[in-house]
Structures are given as C-alpha cells and as structure tokens.
Design a protein around this motif. Structure first.
Motif, PDB file in Angstrom:
ATOM      1  N   LEU A   1      13.193  13.633  27.307  1.00 40.65           N
ATOM      2  CA  LEU A   1      14.456  14.042  26.699  1.00 40.65           C
ATOM      3  C   LEU A   1      14.530  13.718  25.208  1.00 40.65           C
ATOM      4  O   LEU A   1      15.474  14.136  24.524  1.00 40.65           O
ATOM      5  CB  LEU A   1      15.621  13.367  27.416  1.00 40.65           C
ATOM      6  CG  LEU A   1      15.737  13.657  28.905  1.00 40.65           C
ATOM      7  CD1 LEU A   1      16.911  12.873  29.494  1.00 40.65           C
ATOM      8  CD2 LEU A   1      15.895  15.145  29.166  1.00 40.65           C
ATOM      9  N   TYR A   2      13.543  12.974  24.713  1.00 43.84           N
ATOM     10  CA  TYR A   2      13.583  12.522  23.334  1.00 43.84           C
ATOM     11  C   TYR A   2      12.769  13.420  22.408  1.00 43.84           C
ATOM     12  O   TYR A   2      11.632  13.795  22.736  1.00 43.84           O
ATOM     13  CB  TYR A   2      13.016  11.105  23.213  1.00 43.84           C
ATOM     14  CG  TYR A   2      13.873  10.029  23.822  1.00 43.84           C
ATOM     15  CD1 TYR A   2      13.723   9.650  25.150  1.00 43.84           C
ATOM     16  CD2 TYR A   2      14.844   9.389  23.063  1.00 43.84           C
ATOM     17  CE1 TYR A   2      14.513   8.666  25.708  1.00 43.84           C
ATOM     18  CE2 TYR A   2      15.644   8.397  23.608  1.00 43.84           C
ATOM     19  CZ  TYR A   2      15.469   8.035  24.936  1.00 43.84           C
ATOM     20  OH  TYR A   2      16.255   7.060  25.475  1.00 43.84           O
ATOM     21  N   GLY A   3      13.352  13.747  21.262  1.00 47.85           N
ATOM     22  CA  GLY A   3      12.535  14.263  20.180  1.00 47.85           C
ATOM     23  C   GLY A   3      11.750  13.100  19.597  1.00 47.85           C
ATOM     24  O   GLY A   3      12.256  11.980  19.517  1.00 47.85           O
ATOM     25  N   MET A   4      10.508  13.349  19.211  1.00 47.41           N
ATOM     26  CA  MET A   4       9.653  12.277  18.724  1.00 47.41           C
ATOM     27  C   MET A   4       9.193  12.560  17.303  1.00 47.41           C
ATOM     28  O   MET A   4       8.989  13.713  16.910  1.00 47.41           O
ATOM     29  CB  MET A   4       8.426  12.117  19.624  1.00 47.41           C
ATOM     30  CG  MET A   4       8.757  11.728  21.058  1.00 47.41           C
ATOM     31  SD  MET A   4       9.565  10.119  21.186  1.00 47.41           S
ATOM     32  CE  MET A   4       8.270   9.043  20.578  1.00 47.41           C
ATOM     33  N   GLY A   5       9.010  11.491  16.543  1.00 49.96           N
ATOM     34  CA  GLY A   5       8.558  11.645  15.175  1.00 49.96           C
ATOM     35  C   GLY A   5       7.536  10.587  14.803  1.00 49.96           C
ATOM     36  O   GLY A   5       7.459   9.527  15.430  1.00 49.96           O
ATOM     37  N   TRP A   6       6.770  10.903  13.788  1.00 50.22           N
ATOM     38  CA  TRP A   6       5.864   9.948  13.163  1.00 50.22           C
ATOM     39  C   TRP A   6       6.274   9.786  11.703  1.00 50.22           C
ATOM     40  O   TRP A   6       6.553  10.779  11.022  1.00 50.22           O
ATOM     41  CB  TRP A   6       4.414  10.433  13.218  1.00 50.22           C
ATOM     42  CG  TRP A   6       3.766  10.327  14.559  1.00 50.22           C
ATOM     43  CD1 TRP A   6       3.661  11.311  15.504  1.00 50.22           C
ATOM     44  CD2 TRP A   6       3.137   9.173  15.121  1.00 50.22           C
ATOM     45  NE1 TRP A   6       3.008  10.836  16.605  1.00 50.22           N
ATOM     46  CE2 TRP A   6       2.671   9.531  16.401  1.00 50.22           C
ATOM     47  CE3 TRP A   6       2.925   7.864  14.676  1.00 50.22           C
ATOM     48  CZ2 TRP A   6       1.992   8.629  17.230  1.00 50.22           C
ATOM     49  CZ3 TRP A   6       2.254   6.974  15.484  1.00 50.22           C
ATOM     50  CH2 TRP A   6       1.797   7.355  16.755  1.00 50.22           C
TER      51      TRP A   6
ATOM     52  N   ALA B   1       8.681   7.147  16.408  1.00 49.58           N
ATOM     53  CA  ALA B   1      10.114   6.985  16.578  1.00 49.58           C
ATOM     54  C   ALA B   1      10.633   8.010  17.577  1.00 49.58           C
ATOM     55  O   ALA B   1      10.059   9.098  17.715  1.00 49.58           O
ATOM     56  CB  ALA B   1      10.826   7.146  15.237  1.00 49.58           C
ATOM     57  N   ALA B   2      11.718   7.650  18.231  1.00 49.56           N
ATOM     58  CA  ALA B   2      12.319   8.526  19.234  1.00 49.56           C
ATOM     59  C   ALA B   2      13.765   8.827  18.862  1.00 49.56           C
ATOM     60  O   ALA B   2      14.499   7.948  18.397  1.00 49.56           O
ATOM     61  CB  ALA B   2      12.271   7.861  20.611  1.00 49.56           C
ATOM     62  N   ARG B   3      14.126  10.067  19.073  1.00 49.90           N
ATOM     63  CA  ARG B   3      15.474  10.532  18.746  1.00 49.90           C
ATOM     64  C   ARG B   3      16.157  10.930  20.051  1.00 49.90           C
ATOM     65  O   ARG B   3      15.739  11.890  20.714  1.00 49.90           O
ATOM     66  CB  ARG B   3      15.387  11.717  17.795  1.00 49.90           C
ATOM     67  CG  ARG B   3      16.683  12.403  17.514  1.00 49.90           C
ATOM     68  CD  ARG B   3      16.489  13.514  16.491  1.00 49.90           C
ATOM     69  NE  ARG B   3      17.599  14.433  16.500  1.00 49.90           N
ATOM     70  CZ  ARG B   3      18.759  14.227  15.911  1.00 49.90           C
ATOM     71  NH1 ARG B   3      18.963  13.114  15.238  1.00 49.90           N
ATOM     72  NH2 ARG B   3      19.717  15.119  15.973  1.00 49.90           N
ATOM     73  N   SER B   4      17.232  10.214  20.408  1.00 55.13           N
ATOM     74  CA  SER B   4      17.867  10.434  21.702  1.00 55.13           C
ATOM     75  C   SER B   4      18.582  11.771  21.795  1.00 55.13           C
ATOM     76  O   SER B   4      18.804  12.288  22.899  1.00 55.13           O
ATOM     77  CB  SER B   4      18.843   9.298  22.019  1.00 55.13           C
ATOM     78  OG  SER B   4      19.824   9.199  21.010  1.00 55.13           O
TER      79      SER B   4
ATOM     80  N   GLU C   1      17.820   9.286  11.448  1.00 52.87           N
ATOM     81  CA  GLU C   1      18.119  10.165  12.581  1.00 52.87           C
ATOM     82  C   GLU C   1      17.356   9.797  13.840  1.00 52.87           C
ATOM     83  O   GLU C   1      17.445  10.511  14.847  1.00 52.87           O
ATOM     84  CB  GLU C   1      17.840  11.612  12.172  1.00 52.87           C
ATOM     85  CG  GLU C   1      18.776  12.053  11.042  1.00 52.87           C
ATOM     86  CD  GLU C   1      18.581  13.487  10.640  1.00 52.87           C
ATOM     87  OE1 GLU C   1      19.372  14.318  11.093  1.00 52.87           O
ATOM     88  OE2 GLU C   1      17.637  13.779   9.882  1.00 52.87           O
ATOM     89  N   TYR C   2      16.606   8.726  13.786  1.00 55.44           N
ATOM     90  CA  TYR C   2      15.854   8.248  14.945  1.00 55.44           C
ATOM     91  C   TYR C   2      16.440   6.918  15.415  1.00 55.44           C
ATOM     92  O   TYR C   2      16.827   6.071  14.617  1.00 55.44           O
ATOM     93  CB  TYR C   2      14.370   8.112  14.601  1.00 55.44           C
ATOM     94  CG  TYR C   2      13.706   9.468  14.487  1.00 55.44           C
ATOM     95  CD1 TYR C   2      13.849  10.225  13.332  1.00 55.44           C
ATOM     96  CD2 TYR C   2      12.998  10.011  15.555  1.00 55.44           C
ATOM     97  CE1 TYR C   2      13.282  11.495  13.240  1.00 55.44           C
ATOM     98  CE2 TYR C   2      12.420  11.265  15.463  1.00 55.44           C
ATOM     99  CZ  TYR C   2      12.568  12.002  14.308  1.00 55.44           C
ATOM    100  OH  TYR C   2      12.011  13.253  14.209  1.00 55.44           O
TER     101      TYR C   2
END
Length: 123
Positions: free
Chosen positions: A30-35, A96-99, A109-110
C-alpha cells in the motif's frame, strides 16, 4: 513499517551496485516507495520513486537512464539498481515509504525512513 536498507559499498566509477530495502510490518504493497541520498555537507535529495504496484517510476534527472527502481511486494522489498556510477553518486542512500501511496519527490512527503547505506564511488 520499519525499513532496512542494504547493499551499499565501495565501487569504481563505471561500476554497478544494487541496493535493497526490506520492509517489516503489514501493508507494504500500500506504500509508495522512494530512494533518497545525502552527500556530506549537502541536503538530502530525491533519487527515485515507485508506485504501490510498481507500475510507474520517477527519477531525478541526475540518475535517469542509469538507475532503475523496482519492487517485489511478495518479498516486501524495493530495489535500486545503479549502473554507470559516478563519483558524484557518492552518498548515504535512504529508502522511504509514503503511506498515502503514489510518487513524490519531497523529503517531507515520506513517513518512514530506513537507516541508510553508504555508497562510495572512486574515480
């Protein structure tokens, strides 16, 4: 969710590394993920992001064409494949994870962050 990044190291310019970020807890899909990455004396900057399903990715201009972000929801893991590395890629890399899901490039935003893994590229 807790995040654990790994895979960093020392590599020569032109080489490759693959970073992994393992998530614990429920709902990874369910999370958008980022580096992101942070070099000494510099602010943390966006590198890449990927949507919940992995169907859409987004990259910083500085890494476009060299880095690839992907994820395996069945393994609760997101990856960053880094090719053609340059000395200016040297930094601590964070996942990082974005709920709220989706893709975003802003640090604020994370919601959840891993501890970081060091990538050093020698010339």
């Amino acid at each position: 969710v807790q995040l654990q990044a790994s895979g960093g190291g020392l590599v020569q310019a032109g080489g490759s590394l693959r970073l992994s970020c393992a998530a614990s807890g429920r709902g990874f899909s369910l999370y958008g993920m980022g580096w992101f990455r942070q070099a000494p004396g510099k602010e943390r900057e966006f590198v890449a992001s990927i949507t919940q399903s992995g169907g859409i990715t987004y990259y910083a201009d500085s890494v476009k064409g060299r880095f690839t972000v992907s994820r395996e929801n069945a393994k609760n893991t997101v990856y960053l494949q880094m090719n053609s590395l340059k000395p200016e890629d040297t930094a601590v890399y964070y996942c990082a994870a974005r709920s709220l899901g989706g893709m975003r490039a802003g640090v604020s935003e994370y919601d959840y962050w891993g501890q970081g893994t060091q990538v050093t590229v020698s010339s």
